[in-house]
Design a protein around this motif. Structure first.
Motif, PDB file in Angstrom:
ATOM      1  N   THR A   1      31.713  47.992  32.923  1.00  0.00           N
ATOM      2  CA  THR A   1      31.894  48.213  34.356  1.00  0.00           C
ATOM      3  C   THR A   1      31.131  49.449  34.828  1.00  0.00           C
ATOM      4  O   THR A   1      30.385  49.411  35.814  1.00  0.00           O
ATOM      5  N   PHE A   2      31.314  50.566  34.134  1.00  0.00           N
ATOM      6  CA  PHE A   2      30.657  51.811  34.532  1.00  0.00           C
ATOM      7  C   PHE A   2      29.140  51.707  34.361  1.00  0.00           C
ATOM      8  O   PHE A   2      28.377  52.226  35.184  1.00  0.00           O
ATOM      9  N   GLY A   3      28.710  51.017  33.300  1.00  0.00           N
ATOM     10  CA  GLY A   3      27.268  50.873  33.067  1.00  0.00           C
ATOM     11  C   GLY A   3      26.578  50.043  34.127  1.00  0.00           C
ATOM     12  O   GLY A   3      25.457  50.358  34.559  1.00  0.00           O
ATOM     13  N   SER A   4      27.222  48.967  34.563  1.00  0.00           N
ATOM     14  CA  SER A   4      26.608  48.125  35.596  1.00  0.00           C
ATOM     15  C   SER A   4      26.512  48.861  36.931  1.00  0.00           C
ATOM     16  O   SER A   4      25.517  48.722  37.651  1.00  0.00           O
ATOM     17  N   LEU A   5      27.537  49.671  37.264  1.00  0.00           N
ATOM     18  CA  LEU A   5      27.451  50.471  38.488  1.00  0.00           C
ATOM     19  C   LEU A   5      26.331  51.488  38.382  1.00  0.00           C
ATOM     20  O   LEU A   5      25.591  51.721  39.351  1.00  0.00           O
ATOM     21  N   MET A   6      26.178  52.095  37.216  1.00  0.00           N
ATOM     22  CA  MET A   6      25.113  53.076  37.012  1.00  0.00           C
ATOM     23  C   MET A   6      23.734  52.451  37.247  1.00  0.00           C
ATOM     24  O   MET A   6      22.861  53.039  37.909  1.00  0.00           O
TER      25      MET A   6
ATOM     26  N   PHE B   1      34.371  59.342  41.288  1.00  0.00           N
ATOM     27  CA  PHE B   1      33.521  60.296  41.993  1.00  0.00           C
ATOM     28  C   PHE B   1      32.129  59.738  42.193  1.00  0.00           C
ATOM     29  O   PHE B   1      31.517  59.909  43.259  1.00  0.00           O
ATOM     30  N   ALA B   2      31.603  59.051  41.173  1.00  0.00           N
ATOM     31  CA  ALA B   2      30.264  58.467  41.282  1.00  0.00           C
ATOM     32  C   ALA B   2      30.212  57.390  42.351  1.00  0.00           C
ATOM     33  O   ALA B   2      29.306  57.366  43.195  1.00  0.00           O
ATOM     34  N   TRP B   3      31.200  56.482  42.322  1.00  0.00           N
ATOM     35  CA  TRP B   3      31.189  55.369  43.278  1.00  0.00           C
ATOM     36  C   TRP B   3      31.487  55.842  44.698  1.00  0.00           C
ATOM     37  O   TRP B   3      30.774  55.488  45.645  1.00  0.00           O
ATOM     38  N   MET B   4      32.522  56.656  44.850  1.00  0.00           N
ATOM     39  CA  MET B   4      32.915  57.087  46.190  1.00  0.00           C
ATOM     40  C   MET B   4      31.876  58.002  46.835  1.00  0.00           C
ATOM     41  O   MET B   4      31.713  57.987  48.055  1.00  0.00           O
ATOM     42  N   SER B   5      31.193  58.785  46.035  1.00  0.00           N
ATOM     43  CA  SER B   5      30.200  59.705  46.603  1.00  0.00           C
ATOM     44  C   SER B   5      28.907  58.989  46.982  1.00  0.00           C
ATOM     45  O   SER B   5      28.120  59.510  47.781  1.00  0.00           O
ATOM     46  N   THR B   6      28.682  57.799  46.436  1.00  0.00           N
ATOM     47  CA  THR B   6      27.446  57.067  46.753  1.00  0.00           C
ATOM     48  C   THR B   6      27.662  55.882  47.681  1.00  0.00           C
ATOM     49  O   THR B   6      26.716  55.406  48.310  1.00  0.00           O
ATOM     50  N   HIS B   7      28.904  55.399  47.785  1.00  0.00           N
ATOM     51  CA  HIS B   7      29.161  54.172  48.544  1.00  0.00           C
ATOM     52  C   HIS B   7      28.751  54.316  50.013  1.00  0.00           C
ATOM     53  O   HIS B   7      28.000  53.492  50.551  1.00  0.00           O
ATOM     54  N   ALA B   8      29.266  55.334  50.690  1.00  0.00           N
ATOM     55  CA  ALA B   8      28.919  55.528  52.103  1.00  0.00           C
ATOM     56  C   ALA B   8      27.440  55.857  52.264  1.00  0.00           C
ATOM     57  O   ALA B   8      26.805  55.479  53.261  1.00  0.00           O
ATOM     58  N   VAL B   9      26.873  56.541  51.268  1.00  0.00           N
ATOM     59  CA  VAL B   9      25.446  56.885  51.318  1.00  0.00           C
ATOM     60  C   VAL B   9      24.595  55.623  51.238  1.00  0.00           C
ATOM     61  O   VAL B   9      23.554  55.521  51.903  1.00  0.00           O
ATOM     62  N   VAL B  10      25.025  54.640  50.463  1.00  0.00           N
ATOM     63  CA  VAL B  10      24.295  53.364  50.399  1.00  0.00           C
ATOM     64  C   VAL B  10      24.323  52.666  51.759  1.00  0.00           C
ATOM     65  O   VAL B  10      23.332  52.048  52.176  1.00  0.00           O
ATOM     66  N   THR B  11      25.435  52.776  52.483  1.00  0.00           N
ATOM     67  CA  THR B  11      25.516  52.197  53.832  1.00  0.00           C
ATOM     68  C   THR B  11      24.488  52.850  54.749  1.00  0.00           C
ATOM     69  O   THR B  11      23.808  52.167  55.529  1.00  0.00           O
ATOM     70  N   ILE B  12      24.366  54.178  54.661  1.00  0.00           N
ATOM     71  CA  ILE B  12      23.340  54.892  55.439  1.00  0.00           C
ATOM     72  C   ILE B  12      21.951  54.473  54.968  1.00  0.00           C
ATOM     73  O   ILE B  12      21.017  54.335  55.772  1.00  0.00           O
TER      74      ILE B  12
ATOM     75  N   TYR C   1      20.402  67.296  50.368  1.00  0.00           N
ATOM     76  CA  TYR C   1      19.362  67.079  49.355  1.00  0.00           C
ATOM     77  C   TYR C   1      18.738  65.688  49.383  1.00  0.00           C
ATOM     78  O   TYR C   1      17.780  65.431  48.656  1.00  0.00           O
ATOM     79  N   GLY C   2      19.285  64.764  50.173  1.00  0.00           N
ATOM     80  CA  GLY C   2      18.675  63.457  50.295  1.00  0.00           C
ATOM     81  C   GLY C   2      19.275  62.411  49.365  1.00  0.00           C
ATOM     82  O   GLY C   2      20.187  62.680  48.582  1.00  0.00           O
ATOM     83  N   PHE C   3      18.728  61.206  49.486  1.00  0.00           N
ATOM     84  CA  PHE C   3      19.259  60.068  48.738  1.00  0.00           C
ATOM     85  C   PHE C   3      19.132  60.241  47.226  1.00  0.00           C
ATOM     86  O   PHE C   3      20.091  60.015  46.483  1.00  0.00           O
ATOM     87  N   THR C   4      17.947  60.630  46.747  1.00  0.00           N
ATOM     88  CA  THR C   4      17.676  60.642  45.314  1.00  0.00           C
ATOM     89  C   THR C   4      18.623  61.564  44.558  1.00  0.00           C
ATOM     90  O   THR C   4      19.182  61.192  43.513  1.00  0.00           O
ATOM     91  N   PHE C   5      18.819  62.776  45.066  1.00  0.00           N
ATOM     92  CA  PHE C   5      19.695  63.727  44.388  1.00  0.00           C
ATOM     93  C   PHE C   5      21.129  63.199  44.329  1.00  0.00           C
ATOM     94  O   PHE C   5      21.800  63.299  43.293  1.00  0.00           O
ATOM     95  N   THR C   6      21.607  62.621  45.423  1.00  0.00           N
ATOM     96  CA  THR C   6      22.977  62.079  45.469  1.00  0.00           C
ATOM     97  C   THR C   6      23.141  60.963  44.446  1.00  0.00           C
ATOM     98  O   THR C   6      24.150  60.901  43.724  1.00  0.00           O
ATOM     99  N   TYR C   7      22.157  60.078  44.359  1.00  0.00           N
ATOM    100  CA  TYR C   7      22.219  58.996  43.386  1.00  0.00           C
ATOM    101  C   TYR C   7      22.169  59.541  41.956  1.00  0.00           C
ATOM    102  O   TYR C   7      22.849  59.026  41.063  1.00  0.00           O
ATOM    103  N   ALA C   8      21.363  60.576  41.728  1.00  0.00           N
ATOM    104  CA  ALA C   8      21.242  61.163  40.384  1.00  0.00           C
ATOM    105  C   ALA C   8      22.573  61.756  39.919  1.00  0.00           C
ATOM    106  O   ALA C   8      22.948  61.632  38.741  1.00  0.00           O
ATOM    107  N   VAL C   9      23.296  62.397  40.819  1.00  0.00           N
ATOM    108  CA  VAL C   9      24.608  62.944  40.479  1.00  0.00           C
ATOM    109  C   VAL C   9      25.551  61.810  40.071  1.00  0.00           C
ATOM    110  O   VAL C   9      26.297  61.919  39.083  1.00  0.00           O
TER     111      VAL C   9
END
Length: 444
Positions: A323-328, A265-276, A415-423
């Motif tokens: 693995t999870f820590g480095s993505l975080m 959920f963390a990776w998939m919810s942020t991956h496309a957002v990083v592209t934007i 809510y923008g980039f920051t909130f999405t990354y925080a989740v």
């Protein structure tokens, strides 16, 4: 840039030599399998490298929407919902080789049709109908994974000794990443010269995708065909019962999959957002995005052989913490880049200082995740159960892919980039805590 190219050339020369030195320790069948595995990984790496800018091409050149971008990424994972269907069908085929080759042709050759797309001019993109065709072609392309990915695990598990499984997988993945790196650089430069060059390399990817499947199926594999007693849909019901039984009875594996759900959920919810984020916040071009991918893949290449050895000696849950820590940390430093947007420019490349730090952590993640995701589940089962456990793993991957990318895009739009990354960071902290708890209290 010259230093990066030189380093990639060094990796291309040195790492395969290290892989070759292990041949003396292999049996005849293991050596043959390893050669085919390396060849398969090389071709697959070229294809993957050509597709690594796929989402950025879609929003920058074709002018697709954010929601469509989420679907494009989602397709690469949601197809795993049907992994159990594919596994059940493959159980009934005595000729797995023929099935996989037909699957490769049907799902990957349609990429050749993108050669006939009209040219992109300026910032106009393409009419909406071409966005839909583009999405459909890649949905079909990713469908091949539900047959190929479990087969890779089963083919290799049947031919490698367990003590060498992680190491050999790590070397092959290293070679894969080398070709991803070189192809990514080439594709970035081609797109900078002409944004319509995707019409050339996508058809090549389609052909290479078919060749890679043909290479995989040259590995010796004896398919134990099961007697067809029940209709396939009844058998599928039994498969879902088997999923529940595996997750219920094997607590360490269940905990690993729960960690994967949180990570996913963390990776998939942020991956496309990083592209934007590349387009809207960093305002970078194709060569720069390609360079970013090259940097973290270089880090991954250097670490993959080490990670391949580690996963053979460590509990996969402890490996998951890394693995999870480095993505975080990648997500955290990406978020900080928006608040400290300092950069320097070299030629066509726009390089942000804090994002360089983020890319280093992304390299650790990219180097460790293919191994953990690809073979982690097999450490909790017997060799003949590997396909079943991997199918459970892939099904759960597809299940979370149904929701996570769209949720991530909607969080960004609301809510923008920051909130999405925080989740995403919060979910990864939960995954890490679960791995620590599970390894401490439940031995595999």
């Amino acid at each position: 840039m010259e230093e990066i190219i030189a380093l990639s050339a060094y990796a291309k020369k040195y790492l395969p030599l290290r892989a070759m030195s292990i041949f003396s320790k292999l049996s005849g069948e293991e050596a043959r399998t390893f050669r085919l595995h390396l060849f398969y990984s090389s071709i697959d790496g070229i294809a993957s490298g050509a597709l690594i800018l796929n989402e950025f091409i879609f929003i920058k050149s074709l002018n697709g929407s954010n929601v469509q971008l989420a679907f494009l990424f989602q397709f690469s994972m949601v197809v795993f919902l049907f992994a159990m269907v594919a596994n059940e069908i493959m159980r009934r085929f005595s000729n797995r080789q023929r099935f996989l080759r037909i699957t490769g042709i049907i799902t990957r050759l349609p990429l050749v049709g993108l050669a006939f797309f009209p040219n992109v001019t300026g910032d106009n993109g393409l009419p909406p109908i071409y966005h839909l065709i583009f999405l459909a072609v890649f949905l079909l392309f990713h469908t091949s994974k539900i047959a190929v990915v479990p087969s890779v695990n089963q083919y290799l598990r049947s031919n490698y000794r367990e003590a060498l499984f992680g190491k050999l997988f790590g070397y092959a993945t290293t070679l894969n990443k080398i070709f991803v790196l070189l192809t990514t650089f080439l594709v970035g430069e081609l797109l900078h010269i002409n944004p319509n060059s995707y019409k050339i390399f996508y058809p090549i990817v389609g052909v290479l995708g078919v060749i890679s499947v043909f290479q995989l199926t040259k590995i010796n594999f004896i398919q134990k065909r099961e007697a067809v007693i029940k209709p396939v849909w009844h058998a599928l019901s039994d498969s879902f019962v088997r999923i529940i039984q595996i997750l219920r009875n094997n607590k360490p594996f269940r905990h690993l999959e729960m960690g994967f759900i949180l990570y996913g959920f963390a990776w998939m919810s942020t991956h496309a957002v990083v592209t934007i984020f590349y387009k809207e916040a960093l305002d970078v071009n194709y060569p720069t995005v390609a360079l970013y991918n090259i940097i973290f893949n270089l880090v991954a290449i250097m670490l993959l052989p080490l990670f391949g050895r580690l996963i053979g000696k460590r509990d996969p849950r402890r490996f998951g913490i890394l693995t999870f820590g480095s993505l975080m940390l990648f997500i955290a430093f990406t978020a900080l880049t928006a608040y400290f947007p300092y950069y320097f420019i070299i030629g066509n490349y726009k390089i942000y200082y804090l994002f360089l730090v983020a890319l280093l952590f992304n390299g650790v993640f990219t180097g460790s995740m293919p191994i953990l995701w690809g073979i982690g589940s097999s450490y909790f089962c017997k060799s003949h159960e590997a396909a079943d456990y991997q199918s459970v793993h892939l099904f759960l991957t597809g299940l979370r892919a149904l929701f996570a990318p769209i949720i991530g895009i909607k969080l960004y739009e609301l809510y923008g980039f920051t909130f999405t990354y925080a989740v995403g960071i919060a979910l990864l902290l939960m995954a890490i805590s679960l791995m620590i708890y599970s390894e401490k209290h439940f031995k595999r």
